[in-house]
Design a protein around this motif. Structure first.
Motif, PDB file in Angstrom:
ATOM      1  N   ARG A   1       0.904  57.867  37.853  1.00 19.17           N
ATOM      2  CA  ARG A   1       1.873  57.957  36.741  1.00 19.17           C
ATOM      3  C   ARG A   1       1.537  59.130  35.831  1.00 19.17           C
TER       4      ARG A   1
ATOM      5  N   LEU B   1       3.134  62.707  46.314  1.00 17.87           N
ATOM      6  CA  LEU B   1       3.553  63.496  45.154  1.00 17.87           C
ATOM      7  C   LEU B   1       4.253  64.789  45.575  1.00 17.87           C
TER       8      LEU B   1
ATOM      9  N   THR C   1       2.606  62.442  37.279  1.00 22.00           N
ATOM     10  CA  THR C   1       4.039  62.721  37.303  1.00 22.00           C
ATOM     11  C   THR C   1       4.665  62.639  35.910  1.00 22.00           C
TER      12      THR C   1
END
Ligand SMILES: NC(=O)c1ccc[n+]([C@@H]2O[C@H](COP(=O)([O-])OP(=O)(O)OC[C@H]3O[C@@H](n4cnc5c(N)ncnc54)[C@H](O)[C@@H]3O)[C@@H](O)[C@H]2O)c1
Length: 397
Positions: free
Chosen positions: A165, A223, A168
């Motif tokens: 988290r 990712l 990003t």
């Protein structure tokens, strides 16, 4: 309770057992009842620890060549079949999903047989012994239209989820570097007997990358941080080991791999280091994910299993802040929120993710590694082997 009437308990080499049966449960068969096969049985044995999870699951059939291992599974009340013949397991109607946890040279033969038998597949990494093999398994899953995923459990740790988290979340500024590592040390002992994971014939030419690599690759690949180039430093330290029978055996796989990669992230070329080591002094099973930017950073290591580190820069000062995480796993469990999760917990979380996604109920939760991600990891291992051969940076297409 139902009993399988098809064979008598004395049938050899397979054994039919009296078994309990949960209505409407997904029925799982395991091929390869070694280290990982038994770990998975343990996860299903306490499936009720998942709180309100919509999919029930039970282990119904097990295949292994070793009678003593099959005997171990006799204590699992839902198991109906113990066999040394994986084709017998695949012919069963009471198996919906098959978990394949065998040595790498058998991955392609057995996983494609699973798909051909019309079963869904949860494959152990590395998903085939090499890149060509991984591509063929992925193609077979696509052709057969089966649900297939690959095992990689560390991203299900709360610390890994938080790091994801953070990576990003847009608060890192310009990304400076990424480090992903998976480190063991038991091979430092030259007297440790050889096993199939130390032999190219069974483990694959990629060696430690085949063995530990998807654990390192899964999060960055998810990712979108696939290496665009790689410069590999591969090391073979001990070339022989005791064979466990009083003699000596060749030990010809790469022991340690350090891959200096670049990845295109937010329009920049970012250095990314992937380390996979069987000889990392002091590290027993250490998984690390670290991302550093100009404004922020995150670090998680299983060395400190509940500690999540964040870096921030406020005015003239910089600080690393330490946060204790509790049992904030992706899928809710009955376990108290302040307790620490460990390997068996995240393995169970990974299976919950697999079964939720298979049932179309994953929502925005983290999904297991896909066949495409496993193939992409093999592309990196192939490039790393080429880099080692040529002593040069290799560009990936
Ligand atoms: N996800 C993880 O954290 C993790 C950890 C360790 C290993 N693995 C992977 O799991 C797989 C198995 O590794 P392991 O450590 O459990 O190995 P293991 O050697 O402990 O177990 C493999 C089992 O496969 C059985 N086997 C061999 N040939 C067979 C056949 N033809 N039919 C049925 N069974 C057969 C062996 O008897 C053995 O019990 C590998 O792909 C490995 O890379 C994953």
């Amino acid at each position: 309770m139902k009993t399988d009437p098809s064979t008598s308990p004395s049938t050899s080499p397979s054994t039919s057992l009296r078994a309990t049966r949960t209505a409407d449960a997904v029925r799982v068969g395991v091929i390869g009842g070694g280290l990982m096969g038994r770990e998975v049985a343990s996860a299903f044995g306490r499936w009720f620890a998942l709180d309100g999870f919509p999919v029930r699951a039970e282990l119904t059939a097990v295949c292994d060549l070793q009678p003593a291992l099959l005997e171990w599974f006799r204590q699992v009340p839902t198991v109906r079949l113990l066999t040394a013949d994986y084709l017998e397991l695949l012919a069963r109607d009471d198996v919906d999903v098959v978990y394949v946890a065998v040595p790498h040279h058998l991955h392609e033969k057995i996983t494609t047989a699973v798909l051909g038998a019309g079963k869904d597949l949860f494959a152990e990494k590395p998903f085939g012994i090499d890149l060509a093999s991984a591509r063929r398994i992925a193609a077979e899953a696509g052709k057969r239209g089966r649900f297939a995923r690959v095992s990689s459990e560390f991203p299900f740790l709360p610390g890994a989820q938080r790091a994801l988290r953070q990576a990003t979340g847009g608060a890192l500024g310009h990304l400076l570097e990424v480090r992903c590592s998976y480190l063991h040390s038991s091979d430092l002992d030259p007297q440790k007997p050889v096993n199939w994971k130390r032999q190219v014939e069974f483990c694959g030419e990629a060696g430690v990358m085949a063995d530990l690599g998807l654990h390192v690759a899964h999060l960055p690949l998810r990712l979108g941080w696939k290496p665009a180039s790689v410069y590999a430093q591969l090391q073979k330290i001990y070339t022989t080991r005791p064979d466990g029978r009083g003699g000596t055996a060749a030990c010809d796989t790469w022991d340690n791999a350090t891959l200096h990669c670049t990845a295109a992230i937010n329009g920049s070329s970012v250095p990314m280091t992937w380390e996979m080591k069987r000889m990392a002094p002091g590290e027993t099973n250490t998984w690390i994910f670290e991302v550093l930017g100009t404004d922020g950073g995150a670090r998680y290591s299983t060395k400190e299993p509940k500690t999540f580190w964040t870096y921030a820069r406020d005015g003239g000062e910089q600080r690393w802040a330490k946060t204790d995480l509790g049992f904030s796993t992706p899928f809710k469990a009955i376990t108290g929120g302040i307790f620490e999760p460990g390997f068996p917990d995240v393995l169970m979380q990974m299976w919950a993710s697999f079964l939720a996604e298979r049932a179309g109920m994953l929502g925005d939760k983290f999904g297991c590694a896909t066949p495409d991600e496993a193939v992409a990891s093999h592309e990196v291992w192939a490039a790393a082997l080429e880099s080692q051969r040529r002593g040069a940076v290799v560009t990936l297409t």
